[in-house]
Design a protein around this motif. Structure first.
Motif, PDB file in Angstrom:
ATOM      1  N   ASP A   1       5.692  13.499   2.058  1.00 19.01           N
ATOM      2  CA  ASP A   1       5.835  14.840   1.493  1.00 19.01           C
ATOM      3  C   ASP A   1       6.679  15.663   2.466  1.00 19.01           C
ATOM      4  OD1 ASP A   1       4.107  15.334   3.614  1.00 19.01           O
ATOM      5  OD2 ASP A   1       2.369  15.763   2.339  1.00 19.01           O
ATOM      6  N   GLU A   2       6.778  16.962   2.226  1.00 19.04           N
ATOM      7  CA  GLU A   2       7.640  17.792   3.061  1.00 19.04           C
ATOM      8  C   GLU A   2       7.181  17.798   4.520  1.00 19.04           C
ATOM      9  OE1 GLU A   2      10.040  22.017   2.553  1.00 19.04           O
ATOM     10  OE2 GLU A   2       8.284  21.583   1.315  1.00 19.04           O
TER      11      GLU A   2
ATOM     12  N   ARG B   1       8.603   9.384  -6.178  1.00 15.35           N
ATOM     13  CA  ARG B   1       8.247   9.706  -4.792  1.00 15.35           C
ATOM     14  C   ARG B   1       9.344   9.235  -3.819  1.00 15.35           C
ATOM     15  NH1 ARG B   1       2.650  11.226  -4.715  1.00 15.35           N
ATOM     16  NH2 ARG B   1       2.800  11.511  -2.453  1.00 15.35           N
TER      17      ARG B   1
ATOM     18  N   GLN C   1      12.080  11.843  -4.089  1.00 10.98           N
ATOM     19  CA  GLN C   1      11.627  13.056  -3.415  1.00 10.98           C
ATOM     20  C   GLN C   1      11.638  12.889  -1.899  1.00 10.98           C
ATOM     21  OE1 GLN C   1       7.364  14.319  -3.738  1.00 10.98           O
ATOM     22  NE2 GLN C   1       8.225  16.104  -4.773  1.00 10.98           N
TER      23      GLN C   1
ATOM     24  N   ASP D   1      15.056  13.400  -0.524  1.00  9.53           N
ATOM     25  CA  ASP D   1      15.382  14.834  -0.509  1.00  9.53           C
ATOM     26  C   ASP D   1      14.753  15.532   0.696  1.00  9.53           C
ATOM     27  OD1 ASP D   1      16.858  14.654  -2.840  1.00  9.53           O
ATOM     28  OD2 ASP D   1      15.191  15.259  -4.143  1.00  9.53           O
ATOM     29  N   TYR D   2      13.473  15.283   0.929  1.00  7.61           N
ATOM     30  CA  TYR D   2      12.768  15.932   2.036  1.00  7.61           C
ATOM     31  C   TYR D   2      13.356  15.531   3.383  1.00  7.61           C
ATOM     32  CZ  TYR D   2       8.968  17.569  -1.029  1.00  7.61           C
ATOM     33  OH  TYR D   2       8.225  18.214  -1.981  1.00  7.61           O
TER      34      TYR D   2
END
Length: 337
Positions: A100-101, A139, A142, A145-146
């Motif tokens: 995650d971020e 995921r 994503q 991207d993060y």
């Protein structure tokens, strides 16, 4: 004493940090392994192992950190930072699901050199099916991207790893094209499907009906795709494999019974594996050369026990399918036309 009458310095460690994973991949049963978490090496034992390499290896030494899912390892980014501070290179292979971020920011701050994300399809339908978890494709996208949001001077490099199999064969070339057009991604590397991990060894595994989703059913079609991948590599595509490696894949998919005996096995020359419980191996089909919990790597590397196992590796004539992906050397393809 074997090949060149001297023992080479190790250049590479494939370190399996755990056998734990939240995925249910079709070609891997590691999630169904009897995990002994309390027997895994502690963070301090891991660090001591890294310290023990001083004087044995060159600064270019690389740790290939994998699992299971390595990001499920307690203290993993602390370990990456510790390795990096000692000047060694790091590559961590992940399914991307936990990025995650906040995790992406922590990965960047750990000074990891390369993050390799497994991606087995250009569509969510294919990747999610192969990986056994709905939403896994999203995921991955994503996570990229993060990571790109927080990266500093392009570090860590982002790489893609794809396993070539029947289920995704029609998407392989498109995947290579997608990576070529995405400036955030350093390269894509390919592996050929081998027997699903965690099953009893079976030299005829690819003939079983249940494995039809893995093994390419049309050898001519698979051969053509391997030749196109080789051509793309020769034309400058961001593909990590050496171009002639795809000729070996081609021969493997044509006739896995005959192909691999042409390959020279280099295990024992310059690399070793470490499992979650500290056991060090040259080859996973042979006995351990030692255990990093109780022994220093320099002692292990130069021990009579290790040398005896090296000799067994050099003289092994097993038609081992793992070798299709393992420590490929270009000269082994010189006779493949």
């Amino acid at each position: 004493m074997g090949r060149d009458n001297f023992i080479r310095k190790p250049k590479y460690c494939c370190w399996v940090l755990n056998y734990r994973c939240m995925f249910r991949c079709k070609m891997c049963n590691i999630w169904n392994t009897d995990v002994q978490k309390d027997q895994e090496t502690t963070l301090e034992q891991k660090k001591q192992f890294v310290r023990s390499l001083q004087g044995l290896v060159e600064p270019s030494f690389e740790f290939h950190l994998s699992g299971g899912e390595p990001l499920m390892t307690e203290g993993i980014l602390d370990l990456v930072e510790f390795i990096s501070r000692r000047g060694y290179r790091t590559n961590l292979v992940t399914n991307g699901f936990l990025i995650d971020e906040a995790m992406a920011k922590n990965i960047v701050n750990s000074d990891l050199d390369t993050l390799t994300i497994s991606l087995d399809g250009i569509t969510s339908e294919t990747h999610d099916f192969i990986r056994g978890i709905k939403g896994s494709y999203g995921r991955v996208v994503q996570a990229i991207d993060y990571l790109d949001k927080f990266r500093k001077d392009g570090k860590p490099k982002i790489s893609i790893l794809t396993i070539i199999m029947e289920r995704n064969l029609d998407e392989i070339l498109e995947l290579a094209g997608w990576v070529q057009g995405d400036k955030r991604i350093e390269m894509i590397s390919f592996q050929a499907i081998t027997q699903p991990f965690g099953e009893a060894a079976d030299s005829a595994w690819f003939r079983q009906e249940k494995n039809n989703i893995f093994w390419p059913q049309d050898p001519k079609k698979a051969s053509g795709i391997m030749e196109k991948l080789r051509e793309l590599r020769l034309n400058g595509y961001k593909i990590g494999n050496q171009h002639n490696h795809f000729l070996q894949f081609r021969e493997y998919f044509r006739d896995p019974d005959k192909f691999l005996k042409k390959i020279k096995c280099n295990l024992g020359d310059y690399e070793f594996h470490v499992d979650p419980y500290g056991k060090a191996f040259f080859c996973c089909f042979m006995e351990p050369i030692g255990n990093i919990k109780t022994e220093n790597l320099p002692e292990i590397w130069h021990s009579p026990r290790a040398q005896g196992i090296r000799e067994n590796v050099y003289h092994c004539r097993k038609n081992c399918h793992i070798m299709v992906n393992c420590f490929y050397e270009d000269e082994s393809s010189q006779d493949v036309k």
